[in-house]
Design an enzyme around this catalytic site. Sequence first.
Site, PDB file in Angstrom:
ATOM      1  CD  GLU A  45      -2.948  -1.156   2.272  1.00 16.61           C
ATOM      2  OE1 GLU A  45      -3.973  -1.858   2.201  1.00 16.61           O
ATOM      3  OE2 GLU A  45      -2.595  -0.571   3.323  1.00 16.61           O
ATOM      4  CG  HIS A  52      -8.529   0.219   3.550  1.00 18.66           C
ATOM      5  ND1 HIS A  52      -7.658   1.038   2.865  1.00 18.66           N
ATOM      6  CD2 HIS A  52      -7.762  -0.611   4.295  1.00 18.66           C
ATOM      7  CE1 HIS A  52      -6.421   0.717   3.195  1.00 18.66           C
ATOM      8  NE2 HIS A  52      -6.457  -0.287   4.044  1.00 18.66           N
TER       9      HIS A  52
END
Length: 226
Positions: free
Chosen positions: A138, A171
């Site tokens: 990420e 997310h």
Amino acid sequence: MPTNLSIKKLSFTMILLYGIVFFSPFLFKPFSRDIMISATTVTYILGAVLMIWLYFKNKKTANTLVEQEAKLTSPVFTLLLGFSGIFIAMIIQAIVFSIETTITGAKPSSENTQNIIAVILANPLFILATTIGGPIMEEFVFRRSLIGLTEAYTGFWISAIISSSLFSVIHQDGHFFVYFFMGFFFAVLYKMTGKIWTSIIAHCGMNTLVVIAQLMLHYGNIELPK
């Protein structure tokens, strides 16, 4: 024939790699739950290792504006800001979470975190994916790659807003501003030192502490106040 990639080509390569890893669990669905979790964990770790290898292989030719313009480039600052960033990130998360739930009336819990803990309880090996593999990928994608691709056109701050928004959306948790401000904070850490390792340390450390805290609550049969 050149052997090294430009920052643009490297960024697109890492984004594509992340996409493959992110959707890899769908490939393992026909198998048992344990096999799917183990295979996903291995895929996440391999993805992170491959990104690290690509970073070092192309370090001389693929530098972002953040890395070129950074002032606090000493390894000392990378470590200090990285490790202090773990606790600052958790404070920011708690504050934004509290404000967001008060204003929106959303449930005082993170569905994303609860799902991850459930998977870890089923297969402890998945801890490696959530505390190491996932955060490393990420940071390379949402901080280094996305900011590296857009900063020249928008400036750092707009670029950080864009990458943080995408970081939150990916997310799929329902707490947009919590993940947005977390991503924005990691972007600031990256900008301060010009080292992606600064935000990686903070991100991995924060995820580790969150997982440990959630497991302690679970095994201690402790319920948080409503």
